[in-house]
Design a protein around this motif. Structure first.
Motif, PDB file in Angstrom:
ATOM      1  N   ASP A   3       0.857  -1.175   0.000  1.00  0.00           N
ATOM      2  CA  ASP A   3       0.000   0.000   0.000  1.00  0.00           C
ATOM      3  C   ASP A   3       0.901   1.236   0.000  1.00  0.00           C
ATOM      4  O   ASP A   3       1.308   1.732   1.044  1.00  0.00           O
ATOM      5  N   PHE A   4       1.241   1.733  -1.188  1.00  0.00           N
ATOM      6  CA  PHE A   4       2.211   2.826  -1.263  1.00  0.00           C
ATOM      7  C   PHE A   4       1.602   4.139  -0.780  1.00  0.00           C
ATOM      8  O   PHE A   4       0.443   4.441  -1.103  1.00  0.00           O
ATOM      9  N   PRO A   5       2.389   4.933  -0.047  1.00  0.00           N
ATOM     10  CA  PRO A   5       1.868   6.221   0.419  1.00  0.00           C
ATOM     11  C   PRO A   5       1.599   7.158  -0.756  1.00  0.00           C
ATOM     12  O   PRO A   5       2.278   7.099  -1.774  1.00  0.00           O
ATOM     13  N   ARG A   6       0.601   7.999  -0.523  1.00  0.00           N
ATOM     14  CA  ARG A   6       0.258   8.997  -1.539  1.00  0.00           C
ATOM     15  C   ARG A   6       1.242  10.173  -1.435  1.00  0.00           C
ATOM     16  O   ARG A   6       1.497  10.675  -0.343  1.00  0.00           O
ATOM     17  N   PRO A   7       1.837  10.612  -2.546  1.00  0.00           N
ATOM     18  CA  PRO A   7       2.792  11.719  -2.461  1.00  0.00           C
ATOM     19  C   PRO A   7       2.088  13.027  -2.102  1.00  0.00           C
ATOM     20  O   PRO A   7       0.947  13.244  -2.528  1.00  0.00           O
ATOM     21  N   LEU A   8       2.785  13.849  -1.303  1.00  0.00           N
ATOM     22  CA  LEU A   8       2.213  15.156  -0.955  1.00  0.00           C
ATOM     23  C   LEU A   8       2.497  16.117  -2.103  1.00  0.00           C
ATOM     24  O   LEU A   8       3.582  16.109  -2.679  1.00  0.00           O
ATOM     25  N   GLU A  12       0.099  21.177   0.458  1.00  0.00           N
ATOM     26  CA  GLU A  12       0.303  20.139   1.476  1.00  0.00           C
ATOM     27  C   GLU A  12       1.800  19.929   1.704  1.00  0.00           C
ATOM     28  O   GLU A  12       2.275  19.837   2.838  1.00  0.00           O
ATOM     29  N   PHE A  16       4.015  20.800   4.995  1.00  0.00           N
ATOM     30  CA  PHE A  16       4.878  19.787   5.600  1.00  0.00           C
ATOM     31  C   PHE A  16       6.288  20.342   5.816  1.00  0.00           C
ATOM     32  O   PHE A  16       6.862  20.213   6.889  1.00  0.00           O
ATOM     33  N   ARG A  17       6.847  20.975   4.779  1.00  0.00           N
ATOM     34  CA  ARG A  17       8.219  21.510   4.877  1.00  0.00           C
ATOM     35  C   ARG A  17       8.311  22.603   5.941  1.00  0.00           C
ATOM     36  O   ARG A  17       9.256  22.657   6.707  1.00  0.00           O
ATOM     37  N   ARG A  19       6.409  23.020   8.577  1.00  0.00           N
ATOM     38  CA  ARG A  19       6.304  22.470   9.943  1.00  0.00           C
ATOM     39  C   ARG A  19       7.545  21.685  10.314  1.00  0.00           C
ATOM     40  O   ARG A  19       7.996  21.710  11.450  1.00  0.00           O
ATOM     41  N   ARG A  20       8.123  20.981   9.348  1.00  0.00           N
ATOM     42  CA  ARG A  20       9.356  20.237   9.643  1.00  0.00           C
ATOM     43  C   ARG A  20      10.483  21.208   9.981  1.00  0.00           C
ATOM     44  O   ARG A  20      11.262  20.973  10.896  1.00  0.00           O
ATOM     45  N   ARG A  23       9.972  22.345  13.529  1.00  0.00           N
ATOM     46  CA  ARG A  23      10.385  21.326  14.504  1.00  0.00           C
ATOM     47  C   ARG A  23      11.904  21.243  14.589  1.00  0.00           C
ATOM     48  O   ARG A  23      12.472  21.152  15.673  1.00  0.00           O
TER      49      ARG A  23
END
Lengths: 49, 320
Positions: A3-8, A12, A16-17, A19-20, A23
């Motif tokens: 079940d391959f992950p869906r690319p962001l 989105e 992600f970038r 928030r990363r 952190r």
């Protein structure tokens, strides 16, 4: 079947970038603060002894 | 770019959409990790811990004093994170808590638990290495008390959860004192007792207006189990105990008139607040007909009460 992950994509991925980055920056600040604190504690302990 | 992916599978707790986003790392934010530490609770804990350091006889190097207070703060935060991990099921059904990072799916439960454990263990180790063993032991006991006795054992089993569990929040002044003196004496135990007796009226005031939330979550808070009327009575009884207890440091000549006067004035204010809670317009079951306005006011005043009372003790000691 795997079940391959869906690319962001688009905003989105940007979110992600961002928030990363936030952190990572927080971890750097915490580690830097701890380094300074432990250094200061060591000096105080050395002086006291 | 290869790590910018979102899994399509959910989990077995029906948190598919939020957890998918979480696992992709798009949802959690630094603010969520800070929220896990319950910063508002932490502020009161840090303050009372700091007061313990300030009023204790003896001298502690400012850097070591800062470290001691930091350890208290981090340990309190760790307790908050572990508490949120354990209570994630009831947090999800309570209006007041359902937007917390775990029930809202922004942080995975396991991550929060790991975060809490690392902070708890780290704070005790640093306290022992930098300050002293007694302070580290009391800190470890306070963490264990909050996590195992209050969160895991009492909170869901007895309406006395807040009474006994309140001890966990009463430890900071003792830890602060132990950090300076390396021992635990009568005065820090009195400060412990003040916070211990202050906790039930403080928390039950909140529980009166959050009653429905606790009922829905099945948490046996006193208003849920014994009713609002009994809770109002218990709030008054504990407040009547608290006011004379707050004067003990003055009677023992540990503090002067500044503290004594402040404690009397604050005590009168506290009693007026809880008297209003007791006499609030209510139905036959004791449920408020005023949207619990007096209980809300008493809750706010109780926080102010503890801050000013402990601040007065510190100022009195510093100028006395």
């Amino acid at each position: 079947m795997a079940d391959f992950p869906r690319p962001l994509v688009g905003t989105e991925a940007d979110t992600f970038r961002r928030r990363r980055r936030g952190r990572n920056l927080a971890i750097v600040l915490v580690l830097a603060g701890l380094s300074v604190l432990f250094y200061a504690i060591t000096i105080v302990k050395l002086v006291q002894h | 770019m290869s790590d910018l992916t979102a899994p399509s599978a959910g989990n077995d707790r029906g948190e598919q959409s939020s957890l998918s986003a979480h696992e992709a790392g798009t949802e959690d934010d630094v603010r969520d990790w800070i929220a896990l530490l319950k910063p508002r609770v932490m502020s009161l804990v840090v303050f009372t811990g700091m007061i313990g350091v300030v009023v204790a006889p003896g001298h502690l190097h400012p850097i070591l004093a800062f470290t001691a207070v930091l350890c208290i703060a981090v340990a309190a935060g760790a307790c908050g994170a572990i508490n949120m991990w354990y209570d994630r099921d009831i947090d999800a059904v309570m209006r007041r808590t359902q937007s917390r990072p775990i029930p809202s799916g922004r942080i995975a439960a396991g991550g929060a638990l790991g975060f809490g454990i690392v902070l708890a263990v780290g704070s005790v180790i640093v306290m022992e290495v930098a300050v002293n063993l007694v302070a580290a032991i009391v800190l470890a006991i306070s963490i264990g008390f909050y996590v195992f006795i209050y969160t895991m054992w009492l909170k869901r089993r007895t309406p006395q959860n807040i009474v006994i569990g309140g001890a966990a929040g009463a430890f900071p002044p003792v830890i602060g004192w132990a950090a300076v003196t390396g021992s635990v004496d009568l005065i820090p135990l009195i400060l412990f007792a003040i916070v211990f007796i202050w906790t039930p009226p403080h928390f039950w005031s909140l529980a009166l207006w959050a009653n429905e939330d606790y009922r829905r979550a099945g948490v046996p808070m006193l208003p849920v189990v014994a009713g609002a009327k009994e809770t109002r009575k218990q709030i008054v009884l504990y407040s009547l105990l608290l006011v004379p207890l707050s004067l003990v440091p003055w009677f023992l000549h540990f503090s002067g008139a500044l503290y004594g006067g402040t404690a009397i004035v604050l005590g009168i204010g506290f009693l007026v607040c809880v008297a209003r809670v007791y006499r609030d317009k209510q139905d036959e079951g004791g449920n408020s007909l005023t949207n619990d306005a007096p209980a809300r006011a008493a809750f706010k005043f109780s926080i102010l009460y503890l801050f000013i009372l402990f601040a007065a003790l510190a100022v009195d000691r510093l100028i006395g």
